[in-house]
Enzyme design. Structure first.
Site, PDB file in Angstrom:
ATOM      1  N   LYS A 293      34.844  32.290  44.696  1.00  0.00           N
ATOM      2  CA  LYS A 293      36.214  31.788  44.729  1.00  0.00           C
ATOM      3  C   LYS A 293      36.735  31.487  46.149  1.00  0.00           C
ATOM      4  CE  LYS A 293      37.095  34.039  40.315  1.00  0.00           C
ATOM      5  NZ  LYS A 293      37.371  33.078  39.232  1.00  0.00           N
TER       6      LYS A 293
ATOM      7  N   TYR B 281      34.936  41.476  33.723  1.00  0.00           N
ATOM      8  CA  TYR B 281      34.068  40.321  33.493  1.00  0.00           C
ATOM      9  C   TYR B 281      33.373  40.006  34.806  1.00  0.00           C
ATOM     10  CZ  TYR B 281      32.808  35.375  32.710  1.00  0.00           C
ATOM     11  OH  TYR B 281      32.127  34.177  32.609  1.00  0.00           O
TER      12      TYR B 281
ATOM     13  N   ASP C 175      32.239  44.058  42.430  1.00  0.00           N
ATOM     14  CA  ASP C 175      32.350  42.628  42.138  1.00  0.00           C
ATOM     15  C   ASP C 175      33.694  42.158  42.721  1.00  0.00           C
ATOM     16  OD1 ASP C 175      32.119  40.512  39.164  1.00  0.00           O
ATOM     17  OD2 ASP C 175      32.700  40.112  41.244  1.00  0.00           O
TER      18      ASP C 175
END
Ligand code: KE4
Length: 424
Positions: free
Chosen positions: A264, A141, A236
């Site tokens: 994050k 994702y 990613d």
């Protein structure tokens, strides 16, 4: 007001009562816990119940909740102004820190989320290669950018079909979704769509189908295939960035991507994303080049201050070996508990991120992950919740140990798992 009443009230004004779908507990059932505050490895719910938190807001909280120095850095920054919409020195410092930690970053652009970072990286990859197609992997994702919300077309090599309402077929068709760890499928796709594939985007260590690790040679193979086919390799690292070491999965693996996306941890728990890579690619981004990308709060001074303080603490305290030790201690206890309960559990982990799959191993792609018993995971989640332990409210997610978790937390978690796994 307790979580149940808050959830009923929330659904009258917020879609599904939440601001991100996974928080609604659809995957595990029951009423979502509303959080009132957090401190270290714990958070306290609206009803005043304290939980040991292994979701960690999905990854940013490597130092746990409300780490004093990070909270102070953000508060101090806020007192000097929340946003200027103009350049500040701090943003430069954060970009310099990211470049120092990740030499693959020639130039960086800060955003406000991982999704923004990914959608921008795809755009510049397409501009640089003058190609439209992108390869992604089933189970990975990368945020909710339209063209990546696609399911593998029937017969993995076909172009994608929308996996969300509202995504035009035409956009989904720019994405080829392949099985993770399947290099031959990638090779076949490059042969079938010769000269048309702009990039391969991958979570180098996957968090989003639960933790799934790359086979030896998989990422190196992606690097070789993208080079040979003049396509770009995008790592990613929104989850893995500064999670596994002071750098990224690329640091550990020694595989250098052309572009990297982050988020994050680099925001210290405040809204932050970043993308960057080779200068010749990133120089296409406005105002240097023709690829437009912008953001009112990009490089926000408060978020940047929290991110800088997080990186400073990571360098000062170098928590990674201790994080590895306490995670190993926890996972040994959990696997012994599963064995004693004769529960079929497969634990995948990388550093301080891990997943308890309720199924048979090895789990190395989405097809294998999907064979797991998600209902059993839901029952496990609820039994642990009752004992004051909060795992991610979905089987196909990563759990995180923070530098704030101590042996008391881990031993409580292991004892709770012993009880939760019995007769599950
Ligand atoms: P955000 O837009 O949520 O900041 O980042 C998107 C993103 C990009 N890349 C990876 C590898 C990611 O894991 C994410 C977001 N992760 C999810 C949890 N797996 C965020 C939680 C949520 O969606 O509520």
């Amino acid at each position: 007001m307790n979580s149940r009443r808050l959830f009923a009230r929330a659904q009258k004004s917020l879609v599904g009562g939440v601001n991100s779908p996974v928080r609604a507990f659809k995957a595990v059932g029951g009423t979502p816990v509303f959080v009132r505050s957090g401190s270290g490895p714990h958070f306290t719910s609206a009803e005043g119940r304290r939980y040991i938190d292994y979701c960690g807001s999905w990854g940013p909280l490597i130092f746990g909740h409300a780490r004093r120095e990070i909270a102070k850095a953000a508060a101090d920054a806020l007192r000097s102004g929340s946003t200027f919409g103009a350049a500040t020195e701090r943003e430069v410092q954060l970009a310099e820190e990211l470049k120092a930690a990740l030499p693959s970053l020639g130039l960086v652009r800060l955003t406000s989320s991982g999704t923004e970072a990914v959608m921008s990286a795809l755009r510049v990859a397409r501009a640089f290669t003058k190609r439209d197609l992108v390869i992604k992997f089933a189970g990975c994702y990368h945020g909710h950018t339209d063209s990546l919300l696609v399911a593998a077309g029937s017969g993995a090599l076909t172009l994608g079909a929308p996996d969300s309402a509202g995504v035009p077929e035409a956009w989904a068709k720019t994405t080829i979704t392949l099985p993770y760890n399947d290099l031959s499928a990638v090779d076949k796709a490059f042969r079938k769509y010769r000269g048309k594939i702009a990039a391969v985007i991958v979570e180098p260590f996957v968090g989003n189908m639960g933790v799934v690790l790359p086979h030896d040679g998989f990422l190196e193979g992606l690097r070789a295939l993208t080079k040979r086919n003049k396509a770009l390799l995008i790592f990613d690292e929104v989850i893995t960035g500064f999670r596994l070491c002071y750098g990224g999965a690329q640091t550990i693996l020694g595989v250098t991507p052309d572009l990297t996306t982050m988020g994050k941890i680099i925001g210290g728990g405040l809204p932050m994303g970043a993308y960057g890579g080779r200068k010749e690619i990133m120089s296409l981004v406005a105002p240097l080049g023709p690829v437009y990308q912008a953001g009112t709060l990009s490089g926000n001074p408060v978020a940047v201050a929290a991110g800088l303080e997080t990186l400073r603490l990571l360098q000062k305290e170098n928590p990674y070996s201790r994080l590895g030790q306490i995670t190993d201690y926890l996972l040994r206890g959990l696997s012994e508990a599963a064995e004693d309960a004769r529960a079929r559990v497969q634990i995948n982990s990388a550093g301080s991120m891990f997943t308890l799959f309720f199924g048979k191993g090895p789990i190395c792609d989405l097809a294998a992950a999907r064979k797991c018993d998600t209902k059993k995971y839901g029952r496990f989640f609820q039994r642990m919740l009752k004992q004051g332990v909060y795992f991610p409210p979905a089987q196909f997610e990563a759990a995180f140990v923070s530098f704030a978790h101590d042996k008391k937390d881990l031993d409580h978690t292991i004892r709770a798992a012993r009880r939760a796994l019995r007769g599950l």
